[in-house]
Design an enzyme around this catalytic site. Structure first.
Site, mmCIF file in Angstrom:
data_model
loop_
_atom_site.group_PDB
_atom_site.id
_atom_site.type_symbol
_atom_site.label_atom_id
_atom_site.label_comp_id
_atom_site.label_asym_id
_atom_site.label_seq_id
_atom_site.Cartn_x
_atom_site.Cartn_y
_atom_site.Cartn_z
ATOM 1 N N GLU A 111 -8.894 -1.877 13.836
ATOM 2 C CA GLU A 111 -9.413 -2.625 12.717
ATOM 3 C C GLU A 111 -8.398 -3.944 12.509
ATOM 4 O O GLU A 111 -7.159 -3.600 12.271
ATOM 5 C CB GLU A 111 -9.610 -2.034 11.337
ATOM 6 C CG GLU A 111 -10.189 -2.821 10.305
ATOM 7 C CD GLU A 111 -9.841 -2.481 8.843
ATOM 8 O OE1 GLU A 111 -10.573 -1.244 8.615
ATOM 9 O OE2 GLU A 111 -9.393 -2.944 8.051
ATOM 10 N N ARG A 120 0.157 1.684 13.163
ATOM 11 C CA ARG A 120 -0.569 0.257 12.625
ATOM 12 C C ARG A 120 -0.633 0.295 11.149
ATOM 13 O O ARG A 120 -1.203 -0.649 10.619
ATOM 14 C CB ARG A 120 -1.916 0.302 13.290
ATOM 15 C CG ARG A 120 -2.725 1.531 12.914
ATOM 16 C CD ARG A 120 -3.971 1.499 13.982
ATOM 17 N NE ARG A 120 -4.564 3.004 13.835
ATOM 18 C CZ ARG A 120 -5.416 3.186 12.998
ATOM 19 N NH1 ARG A 120 -6.122 2.308 12.351
ATOM 20 N NH2 ARG A 120 -5.909 4.617 12.972
ATOM 21 N N HIS A 121 0.052 1.072 10.588
ATOM 22 C CA HIS A 121 0.200 1.047 8.908
ATOM 23 C C HIS A 121 1.519 0.954 8.489
ATOM 24 O O HIS A 121 2.640 1.540 9.117
ATOM 25 C CB HIS A 121 -0.270 2.329 8.462
ATOM 26 C CG HIS A 121 -1.843 2.586 8.478
ATOM 27 N ND1 HIS A 121 -2.261 3.295 9.347
ATOM 28 C CD2 HIS A 121 -2.703 2.119 7.681
ATOM 29 C CE1 HIS A 121 -3.700 3.314 9.235
ATOM 30 N NE2 HIS A 121 -4.049 2.715 8.079
ATOM 31 N N SER A 157 -11.012 -7.023 7.143
ATOM 32 C CA SER A 157 -12.303 -6.387 6.584
ATOM 33 C C SER A 157 -12.656 -7.611 5.464
ATOM 34 O O SER A 157 -11.730 -8.493 5.165
ATOM 35 C CB SER A 157 -12.397 -5.148 5.914
ATOM 36 O OG SER A 157 -11.084 -4.925 5.266
ATOM 37 N N ARG A 171 0.808 -1.142 0.008
ATOM 38 C CA ARG A 171 0.032 0.070 0.032
ATOM 39 C C ARG A 171 0.872 1.175 0.114
ATOM 40 O O ARG A 171 1.680 1.573 0.790
ATOM 41 C CB ARG A 171 -0.831 0.023 1.074
ATOM 42 C CG ARG A 171 -1.751 -1.179 1.343
ATOM 43 C CD ARG A 171 -2.987 -1.344 0.779
ATOM 44 N NE ARG A 171 -3.438 -2.586 0.894
ATOM 45 C CZ ARG A 171 -4.659 -2.985 1.285
ATOM 46 N NH1 ARG A 171 -5.357 -2.034 2.132
ATOM 47 N NH2 ARG A 171 -5.364 -4.136 1.115
ATOM 48 N N GLU A 217 0.563 4.161 0.858
ATOM 49 C CA GLU A 217 -0.150 5.059 1.778
ATOM 50 C C GLU A 217 0.888 5.823 2.463
ATOM 51 O O GLU A 217 1.700 5.573 2.748
ATOM 52 C CB GLU A 217 -1.003 4.489 2.853
ATOM 53 C CG GLU A 217 -2.212 3.635 2.210
ATOM 54 C CD GLU A 217 -2.898 2.632 3.084
ATOM 55 O OE1 GLU A 217 -2.126 2.334 3.886
ATOM 56 O OE2 GLU A 217 -3.794 1.985 2.616
ATOM 57 N N ARG A 228 -1.402 -6.778 12.550
ATOM 58 C CA ARG A 228 -2.066 -6.092 13.484
ATOM 59 C C ARG A 228 -2.740 -7.200 14.410
ATOM 60 O O ARG A 228 -2.991 -6.887 15.903
ATOM 61 C CB ARG A 228 -3.471 -5.446 13.034
ATOM 62 C CG ARG A 228 -2.849 -4.213 12.181
ATOM 63 C CD ARG A 228 -4.055 -3.565 11.644
ATOM 64 N NE ARG A 228 -3.716 -2.413 10.901
ATOM 65 C CZ ARG A 228 -4.528 -1.544 10.325
ATOM 66 N NH1 ARG A 228 -5.966 -1.600 10.457
ATOM 67 N NH2 ARG A 228 -4.120 -0.528 9.560
HETATM 68 P P1 AMO Z 1 -7.981 -4.131 3.643
HETATM 69 O O1 AMO Z 1 -7.840 -3.125 2.796
HETATM 70 O O2 AMO Z 1 -8.947 -3.775 4.882
HETATM 71 O O3 AMO Z 1 -9.025 -5.311 3.006
HETATM 72 O O4 AMO Z 1 -7.029 -4.893 4.325
HETATM 73 C C1 AMO Z 1 -7.479 -6.141 5.159
HETATM 74 C C2 AMO Z 1 -6.502 -6.075 6.577
HETATM 75 O O5 AMO Z 1 -5.054 -5.900 6.004
HETATM 76 C C3 AMO Z 1 -4.424 -5.233 7.038
HETATM 77 N N1 AMO Z 1 -3.876 -3.828 6.431
HETATM 78 C C4 AMO Z 1 -2.899 -3.311 6.785
HETATM 79 N N2 AMO Z 1 -1.865 -3.594 7.776
HETATM 80 C C5 AMO Z 1 -0.782 -2.708 7.898
HETATM 81 N N3 AMO Z 1 -0.509 -1.618 7.329
HETATM 82 C C6 AMO Z 1 -1.313 -1.583 6.074
HETATM 83 N N4 AMO Z 1 -1.275 -0.209 5.532
HETATM 84 C C7 AMO Z 1 -2.456 -2.259 6.139
HETATM 85 N N5 AMO Z 1 -3.553 -2.257 4.809
HETATM 86 C C8 AMO Z 1 -4.171 -3.428 5.443
HETATM 87 C C9 AMO Z 1 -5.382 -4.674 8.055
HETATM 88 C C10 AMO Z 1 -6.807 -4.777 7.161
HETATM 89 O O6 AMO Z 1 -8.038 -4.944 8.022
HETATM 90 N N6 AMO Z 1 -9.486 -7.153 -0.112
HETATM 91 C C11 AMO Z 1 -9.898 -6.770 1.183
HETATM 92 C C12 AMO Z 1 -9.809 -7.914 2.090
HETATM 93 C C13 AMO Z 1 -11.208 -8.725 1.665
HETATM 94 O O7 AMO Z 1 -12.059 -8.261 1.680
HETATM 95 O O8 AMO Z 1 -10.935 -9.889 1.598
HETATM 96 C C14 AMO Z 1 -8.677 -5.872 1.944
HETATM 97 O O9 AMO Z 1 -7.459 -5.837 1.099
HETATM 98 O O10 AMO Z 1 -5.578 -5.679 9.127
#
Ligand code: AMO
Length: 420
Positions: free
Chosen positions: A343, A209-210, A346, A201, A203, A394
């Protein structure tokens, strides 16, 4: 093993020279062992070698095991031979005993030394146990483990947070999620798949937590709805906690954690109920249809006090692949799994109807042409399906109440860090 002759290799954790007697404390990932060199009983040259060892030098000790109440774990080794396998420079980049504290950046810069601290290592041994327990759980439940590509041609989670890479003469990206591929595998008839793999990502977040590279535990199940995969998710999480609490007692002790296994089923609150909790004493109210921000997650988390699901999200703020409810399409079959602090996952029942999916992609301002390879799999028999993605970092971070996701990732990648 008292009386046995052993060979033991490890890092020279500590050398204590008391004159007539000298102690070498060897360390490996399982703990400490005391090598005792008493002037009367051990060759003088061995004691000289030990006296001149720099801390963290790797040595191989041959000797006899002797019961000794005062030694760690009740045994010591009386050496007959000591070989230096690899000398450590001094000073060390940080203190591997943890007595002299180091800040996070220093620790991450010298991660190979940081991980020599039992408490740093404990989190990763537990992480390994978490993955093992989840794999076991998935296999027991009829899942196939898959590996989907990480070099891809399209965004999955909306177009913003993509890392472009150079791929011969084509435009390519690092995958944000195995989402599209795990869905395609449902059309292929694989029925139940899981993957534990990296997601990327781009971001700009700089939070606890990211990260820009994370590990996601992804699941997709055919002929299932969101309720079914929520049950699977809560059982998976509870299973990981249970396994860690039973099999990682030493590591939990090192971390001074008494792990409580969360009780299933987790509570389900709707987005609308969550919104009410969030808005209770808040100046700028969140309006129905807006995403819940960090402050909202915190307020709701405090009220809930344990793992919970947020369900019935507005369709508009969930990704295009999320199935709307038939009777009230403004509500989706998407859900989030929450720990009181953040979170964790998802998921959703997915759109499996080709026309609806194309419409949803368009509605979210994207061009269906870019999704051709994905959309094709919906044209020739796509079963209804549902799934989720759970962040490994997480899950461990919240399980162990760590300060920062960087303590649950061996070599974290964030805006400022690309090495080691
Ligand atoms: P989502 O974008 O919510 O859903 O990602 C799912 C889970 O992955 C973890 N996560 C991260 N952890 C740390 N740093 C990040 N930048 C980061 N981004 C995500 C989180 C998050 O809840 N395709 C959907 C999933 C699905 O619907 O099957 C998805 O990617 O714990």
């Amino acid at each position: 093993m008292a009386g046995a002759e052993v060979s033991l290799a490890g890092w020279a954790h500590e050398i204590r020279d008391l004159g007539g007697i000298c102690f070498l404390i060897l360390r490996d990932r399982e703990g400490f062992a005391q090598v005792t060199l008493a002037a009367k009983r051990v060759d003088k040259s061995l004691t000289e070698t030990v006296r001149h060892l720099s801390r963290e030098t790797i040595v191989l000790v041959k000797g006899d095991v002797k019961a000794e109440q005062k030694a760690p774990r009740g045994y010591e080794i009386i050496p007959t031979e000591i070989t230096v396998l690899s000398k450590a420079e001094s000073p060390l980049p940080m203190d591997p005993t943890g007595k002299v504290g180091a800040d996070l950046d220093t620790r991450l810069d010298s991660r190979f030394v940081d991980l020599r601290r039992p408490s740093a290592l404990a989190a990763f041994r537990i992480e390994s146990a978490v993955m093992r327990s989840l794999r076991d759980f998935f296999y027991e439940n009829g899942f196939i483990e898959v590996c989907t590509p990480k070099i891809v041609a399209t965004a999955t989670e909306g177009g913003t947070a993509l890392f472009p890479i150079s791929y011969f003469d084509k435009e390519a990206f690092l995958n944000q999620s195995p989402q599209l591929y795990k869905q395609i595998l449902m059309s292929a008839g694989l029925d139940r798949v899981f993957e534990i793999g990296a997601i990327f990502r781009a971001e700009e977040h700089d939070t606890r937590r990211h990260l820009n590279e994370a590990v996601s535990i992804d699941v997709e199940v055919s002929f299932a709805d969101h309720h079914e995969v929520m049950r699977l998710l809560e059982e998976a999480v509870a299973r990981a906690y249970r396994y860690v609490s039973q099999s990682c007692t030493n590591d939990l002790e090192v971390l001074e954690i008494e792990l409580e296994v969360p009780k299933t089923p987790f509570r389900r609150v709707t987005y609308t109920q969550a919104l009410e909790m969030a808005n209770e004493d808040r100046d700028a109210e969140i309006e129905w249809g807006d995403d819940l921000d960090t402050e909202a997650e915190k307020t709701i988390g405090k009220t809930m006090g344990e793992h919970y699901f947020i369900t019935e999200w507005p369709t508009e703020i969930k990704p295009y692949y999320t199935q709307p409810e038939e009777e009230r399409p403004e509500i989706s079959k998407g859900f989030d799994l929450m720990h009181p602090k953040m979170e964790l996952a998802s998921g959703a029942q997915r759109v499996h109807d080709y026309d609806l999916l194309v419409k949803r992609i368009r509605d979210q301002g994207m061009d269906p042409d870019g999704f051709e390879f994905y959309l094709r799999s919906f044209m020739y028999g796509m079963p209804p399906h549902a799934g989720w993605g759970l962040g490994l970092g997480r899950l461990v971070l919240t399980m162990l109440d760590l300060e920062n996701i960087r303590d649950a990732v061996l070599f974290p990648r964030d805006r400022r860090r690309l090495v080691p």
